[in-house]
Motif scaffolding. Structure first.
Motif, mmCIF file in Angstrom:
data_model
loop_
_atom_site.group_PDB
_atom_site.id
_atom_site.type_symbol
_atom_site.label_atom_id
_atom_site.label_comp_id
_atom_site.label_asym_id
_atom_site.label_seq_id
_atom_site.Cartn_x
_atom_site.Cartn_y
_atom_site.Cartn_z
ATOM 1 N N MET A 1 -2.846 -2.979 -7.035
ATOM 2 C CA MET A 1 -1.958 -2.055 -6.367
ATOM 3 C C MET A 1 -1.288 -2.769 -5.199
ATOM 4 S SD MET A 1 -4.138 1.496 -6.435
ATOM 5 C CE MET A 1 -2.921 2.382 -5.536
ATOM 6 N N ILE A 2 -0.097 -2.372 -4.914
ATOM 7 C CA ILE A 2 0.644 -2.937 -3.794
ATOM 8 C C ILE A 2 0.309 -2.116 -2.547
ATOM 9 C CG2 ILE A 2 2.927 -3.438 -2.883
ATOM 10 C CD1 ILE A 2 3.921 -3.478 -5.797
ATOM 11 N N GLN A 3 -0.361 -2.755 -1.595
ATOM 12 C CA GLN A 3 -0.849 -2.030 -0.425
ATOM 13 C C GLN A 3 0.283 -1.408 0.397
ATOM 14 O OE1 GLN A 3 -4.034 -1.280 0.038
ATOM 15 N NE2 GLN A 3 -3.363 0.002 1.714
ATOM 16 N N ALA A 4 1.361 -2.131 0.598
ATOM 17 C CA ALA A 4 2.480 -1.596 1.387
ATOM 18 C C ALA A 4 3.092 -0.364 0.700
ATOM 19 C CB ALA A 4 3.536 -2.664 1.602
ATOM 20 N N LEU A 5 3.230 -0.426 -0.614
ATOM 21 C CA LEU A 5 3.765 0.715 -1.354
ATOM 22 C C LEU A 5 2.804 1.893 -1.293
ATOM 23 C CD1 LEU A 5 5.968 1.917 -3.136
ATOM 24 C CD2 LEU A 5 4.826 0.881 -5.114
ATOM 25 N N THR A 6 1.521 1.612 -1.403
ATOM 26 C CA THR A 6 0.511 2.664 -1.314
ATOM 27 C C THR A 6 0.574 3.376 0.033
ATOM 28 O OG1 THR A 6 -0.931 1.453 -2.826
ATOM 29 C CG2 THR A 6 -1.972 3.113 -1.442
ATOM 30 N N GLN A 54 4.488 2.389 -8.816
ATOM 31 C CA GLN A 54 3.059 2.110 -8.659
ATOM 32 C C GLN A 54 2.347 2.167 -10.011
ATOM 33 O OE1 GLN A 54 1.614 0.658 -6.335
ATOM 34 N NE2 GLN A 54 0.188 1.929 -5.227
ATOM 35 N N VAL A 57 3.287 -1.120 -11.939
ATOM 36 C CA VAL A 57 2.578 -2.259 -11.345
ATOM 37 C C VAL A 57 1.089 -2.163 -11.628
ATOM 38 C CG1 VAL A 57 1.930 -3.320 -9.136
ATOM 39 C CG2 VAL A 57 4.300 -2.693 -9.572
ATOM 40 N N ARG A 61 -1.103 -4.865 -13.736
ATOM 41 C CA ARG A 61 -2.234 -5.558 -13.109
ATOM 42 C C ARG A 61 -3.551 -5.275 -13.813
ATOM 43 N NH1 ARG A 61 -1.176 -5.923 -6.642
ATOM 44 N NH2 ARG A 61 0.707 -7.207 -6.830
ATOM 45 N N SER A 119 -7.116 3.781 -5.135
ATOM 46 C CA SER A 119 -7.348 2.558 -4.360
ATOM 47 C C SER A 119 -8.833 2.202 -4.336
ATOM 48 C CB SER A 119 -6.841 2.738 -2.926
ATOM 49 O OG SER A 119 -5.454 2.913 -2.912
ATOM 50 N N TRP A 122 -9.679 0.763 -7.685
ATOM 51 C CA TRP A 122 -9.117 -0.577 -7.782
ATOM 52 C C TRP A 122 -9.957 -1.584 -7.009
ATOM 53 C CZ3 TRP A 122 -5.947 -3.184 -10.721
ATOM 54 C CH2 TRP A 122 -5.475 -4.411 -10.285
#
Length: 124
Positions: A1-6, A54, A57, A61, A119, A122
């Motif tokens: 997961m993309i932390q900034a997007l989350t 998300q 992605v 992933r 999250s 993940w």
């Protein structure tokens, strides 16, 4: 997961949920005829686009993950977020009472909870 997007999706969902809650308390239905409801609709559309990104992605992933991951649960959370938001939005548009905005607020408050849980899956 993309932390900034989350993080951005969580903040956007919470702001939109509070916005919808204010409309529910003020007894304003979601009609798309006022600036307040059009702005909220724009925030919901932006949130949905972010959740779709998300999801893509996340699935990519998961497919490329070389570690143990509860893939069905993780993908289930991502899919539920993507499906739940439009259902709640259409429901809120169909209900011409204050509870249409209330339904949308509940859905928008559930999105950060599911993001947090996805999250955690993940990271595990």
């Amino acid at each position: 997961m993309i932390q900034a997007l989350t993080t951005a999706l969580t903040v956007l969902a919470l702001v939109a949920a509070l916005w919808s809650l204010v409309l529910a308390v003020a007894d304003k239905p979601i009609t798309l005829a006022t600036k307040a409801t059009l702005g909220l609709a724009g925030a919901v559309v932006l949130l949905e686009l972010g959740l779709l990104a998300q999801l893509v992605v996340g699935v990519v992933r998961v497919v490329g993950a070389d570690r143990e991951l509860d893939s069905p649960t993780f993908i289930g959370y991502l899919l539920t977020m993507v499906v739940l938001l439009p259902v709640g939005a259409f429901w809120s548009l169909a209900d011409r009472s204050r509870w249409g905005a209330g339904v949308l607020a509940v859905v928008l408050f559930s999105v950060p909870a599911m993001i947090l849980r996805a999250s955690q899956v993940w990271a595990a």
